[in-house]
Motif scaffolding. Structure first.
Motif, short mmCIF file in Angstrom:
data_model
loop_
_atom_site.label_atom_id
_atom_site.label_comp_id
_atom_site.label_asym_id
_atom_site.label_seq_id
_atom_site.Cartn_x
_atom_site.Cartn_y
_atom_site.Cartn_z
N ASN A 106 21.92 -58.91 1.89
CA ASN A 106 20.69 -59.25 2.60
C ASN A 106 20.55 -60.77 2.60
O ASN A 106 20.40 -61.38 1.55
CB ASN A 106 19.48 -58.62 1.92
CG ASN A 106 18.23 -58.71 2.77
OD1 ASN A 106 18.28 -59.07 3.94
ND2 ASN A 106 17.09 -58.37 2.19
N THR A 107 20.68 -61.39 3.76
CA THR A 107 20.63 -62.85 3.87
C THR A 107 19.66 -63.26 4.98
O THR A 107 19.34 -62.46 5.85
CB THR A 107 22.02 -63.42 4.17
OG1 THR A 107 22.57 -62.75 5.31
CG2 THR A 107 22.95 -63.24 2.99
N GLN A 174 21.07 -68.30 17.29
CA GLN A 174 20.49 -67.65 16.12
C GLN A 174 21.41 -66.54 15.65
O GLN A 174 21.95 -65.77 16.45
CB GLN A 174 19.12 -67.04 16.45
CG GLN A 174 18.54 -66.20 15.30
CD GLN A 174 17.21 -65.57 15.66
OE1 GLN A 174 16.29 -66.27 16.07
NE2 GLN A 174 17.11 -64.26 15.51
N ALA A 175 21.60 -66.45 14.31
CA ALA A 175 22.40 -65.38 13.73
C ALA A 175 22.16 -65.36 12.23
O ALA A 175 21.31 -66.09 11.70
CB ALA A 175 23.89 -65.56 14.06
N ASP A 176 22.94 -64.54 11.53
CA ASP A 176 22.88 -64.48 10.08
C ASP A 176 23.30 -65.82 9.48
O ASP A 176 24.22 -66.47 9.99
CB ASP A 176 23.80 -63.36 9.58
CG ASP A 176 23.85 -63.30 8.08
OD1 ASP A 176 22.97 -62.66 7.49
OD2 ASP A 176 24.77 -63.90 7.49
N SER A 177 22.64 -66.22 8.41
CA SER A 177 22.89 -67.54 7.83
C SER A 177 24.32 -67.70 7.34
O SER A 177 24.92 -68.78 7.48
CB SER A 177 21.92 -67.79 6.67
OG SER A 177 22.11 -66.83 5.64
N ILE A 178 24.90 -66.65 6.78
CA ILE A 178 26.26 -66.75 6.23
C ILE A 178 27.26 -66.99 7.35
O ILE A 178 28.15 -67.86 7.24
CB ILE A 178 26.62 -65.49 5.44
CG1 ILE A 178 25.70 -65.33 4.23
CG2 ILE A 178 28.08 -65.54 5.00
CD1 ILE A 178 25.77 -66.46 3.23
N ALA A 179 27.15 -66.23 8.44
CA ALA A 179 28.07 -66.40 9.55
C ALA A 179 27.96 -67.79 10.16
O ALA A 179 28.96 -68.43 10.49
CB ALA A 179 27.82 -65.33 10.61
N GLY A 208 17.88 -55.50 5.13
CA GLY A 208 19.21 -55.74 4.60
C GLY A 208 20.26 -55.01 5.40
O GLY A 208 19.95 -54.29 6.36
N VAL A 209 21.50 -55.19 5.02
CA VAL A 209 22.64 -54.57 5.70
C VAL A 209 23.12 -53.37 4.91
O VAL A 209 23.32 -53.46 3.69
CB VAL A 209 23.78 -55.59 5.87
CG1 VAL A 209 25.06 -54.92 6.32
CG2 VAL A 209 23.37 -56.67 6.85
N GLY A 210 23.30 -52.24 5.59
CA GLY A 210 23.77 -51.03 4.93
C GLY A 210 24.93 -50.41 5.68
O GLY A 210 25.31 -50.86 6.76
N VAL A 211 25.48 -49.36 5.11
CA VAL A 211 26.54 -48.59 5.76
C VAL A 211 25.89 -47.63 6.74
O VAL A 211 25.05 -46.81 6.34
CB VAL A 211 27.37 -47.80 4.73
CG1 VAL A 211 28.50 -47.04 5.43
CG2 VAL A 211 27.91 -48.72 3.65
N GLY A 212 26.23 -47.72 8.01
CA GLY A 212 25.69 -46.81 9.01
C GLY A 212 26.38 -45.45 8.94
O GLY A 212 27.61 -45.38 8.84
N LEU A 213 25.59 -44.39 8.99
CA LEU A 213 26.12 -43.03 8.84
C LEU A 213 25.44 -42.08 9.81
O LEU A 213 24.32 -42.33 10.26
CB LEU A 213 25.89 -42.53 7.41
CG LEU A 213 26.55 -43.37 6.30
CD1 LEU A 213 25.82 -43.17 4.99
CD2 LEU A 213 28.02 -43.01 6.18
N ARG A 214 26.12 -41.00 10.13
CA ARG A 214 25.49 -40.00 11.00
C ARG A 214 24.33 -39.32 10.28
O ARG A 214 24.37 -39.11 9.06
CB ARG A 214 26.52 -38.95 11.44
CG ARG A 214 27.47 -39.41 12.52
CD ARG A 214 28.37 -38.29 12.99
NE ARG A 214 29.35 -37.92 11.98
CZ ARG A 214 30.53 -38.53 11.82
NH1 ARG A 214 30.87 -39.54 12.61
NH2 ARG A 214 31.36 -38.13 10.88
N TYR A 250 23.64 -60.50 -2.38
CA TYR A 250 23.10 -59.15 -2.49
C TYR A 250 21.63 -59.09 -2.11
O TYR A 250 21.17 -58.15 -1.50
CB TYR A 250 23.32 -58.61 -3.90
CG TYR A 250 22.90 -57.16 -4.06
CD1 TYR A 250 23.60 -56.15 -3.43
CD2 TYR A 250 21.79 -56.83 -4.82
CE1 TYR A 250 23.22 -54.82 -3.55
CE2 TYR A 250 21.40 -55.51 -4.96
CZ TYR A 250 22.11 -54.51 -4.32
OH TYR A 250 21.72 -53.20 -4.45
N GLY A 251 20.89 -60.11 -2.45
CA GLY A 251 19.47 -60.17 -2.08
C GLY A 251 18.60 -59.42 -3.05
O GLY A 251 19.07 -58.64 -3.89
N GLY A 252 17.27 -59.67 -2.90
CA GLY A 252 16.33 -59.04 -3.82
C GLY A 252 15.96 -57.65 -3.41
O GLY A 252 16.39 -57.15 -2.40
#
Length: 252
Positions: A106-107, A174-179, A208-214, A250-252
């Motif tokens: 999470n950034t 504009q985008a994610d800070s890390i990229a 935050g960013v997660g694994v996308g699932l069905r 990882y983020g809070g």
């Protein structure tokens, strides 16, 4: 190309892996430092390493499968891939279509501009400016909601937006800070600077960013959650992240 990631942990323990490899979708467009192909077509980067570590911790055999970004969710829902690990943020809109694991990073979201442009990452600062964003992303949703007085230009990849910023065809992206920090660290990126983070809007930027699932794939979700929790708790997460980032994402 498909890069197989064998679960070393499962082999070492003599534990049987799942019957079929889990097809994990990543974006076919380069997105450093998360995922990029080398000259031989092999995919590398932080997110690729995370896929290997999480799958190993969950005792799964996984195969990395590049998919065009705008086809990612349709490919998941149609069964062409089983999971998405492509820096996809957990948002309310996406949760209507698919499910997500717990977050694995999470950034902040930031805007970059030419050095000395004096453009603030606010509605007032971007009014009348040309702002580039990648299509079908949370950033497109955000700028179209919050920066309505800016001229929005859409790109298939973030790299294309960055190149237009370098050439002066747009005023900001504009985008994610890390990229974007990775881009700013390159020779080309030396022209530009981080103008700051945009105001948070969890309803668009997500949790935050997660694994996308069905939807309904609860067993696979539980495996990914267990894998994420294990690598965070045993130090693998920080060990793999250290060569890429100066501090934990990882983020809070």
């Amino acid at each position: 190309m498909k890069l197989f990631l064998t679960t070393l942990a499962a082999l070492a323990l003599g534990t049987a892996a799942i019957a079929e490899p889990v097809k994990v979708g990543i974006a076919s467009e380069p997105y450093p430092p998360f995922a990029s192909p080398d000259a031989a077509g092999n995919w590398n980067g932080w997110e690729v390493e995370m896929i290997g570590a999480i799958c190993a911790a969950a005792e799964m055999e996984c195969v990395v499968t590049p998919v065009a970004w705008d086809g990612m969710i349709p490919s998941l829902k149609s069964g062409q891939i089983d999971a998405i690990m492509a820096s996809m943020s957990i948002t309310e809109d996406r949760l209507k279509e698919i499910d997500f694991s717990d977050k694995y990073y999470n950034t902040p979201t930031v805007v970059i501009t030419a050095k000395g442009a004096g453009i603030a990452p606010t509605p007032e600062g971007l009014a009348g400016k040309i702002l580039g964003v990648q299509v079908s992303t949370i950033h497109q949703d955000y700028v179209q909601t919050h920066f309505k007085d800016a001229e929005i230009k859409l790109y298939q990849t973030q790299d294309e937006a960055n190149q237009d910023l370098v050439s002066g065809r747009i005023d900001a992206t504009q985008a994610d800070s890390i990229a974007l920090d990775a881009f700013l660290a390159t020779d080309e990126g030396a022209c530009c600077e981080n103008a700051g983070a945009v105001a948070d809007d969890p309803s668009i930027l997500g949790l935050g960013v997660g694994v996308g699932l069905r939807k309904g794939d609860d067993d696979l979700k539980a495996k990914f959650n267990a894998g994420i929790a294990k690598i965070v708790s045993d130090g693998t997460y920080d060990k793999l992240s250290a060569p890429y980032f100066p501090s934990s994402i990882y983020g809070g």
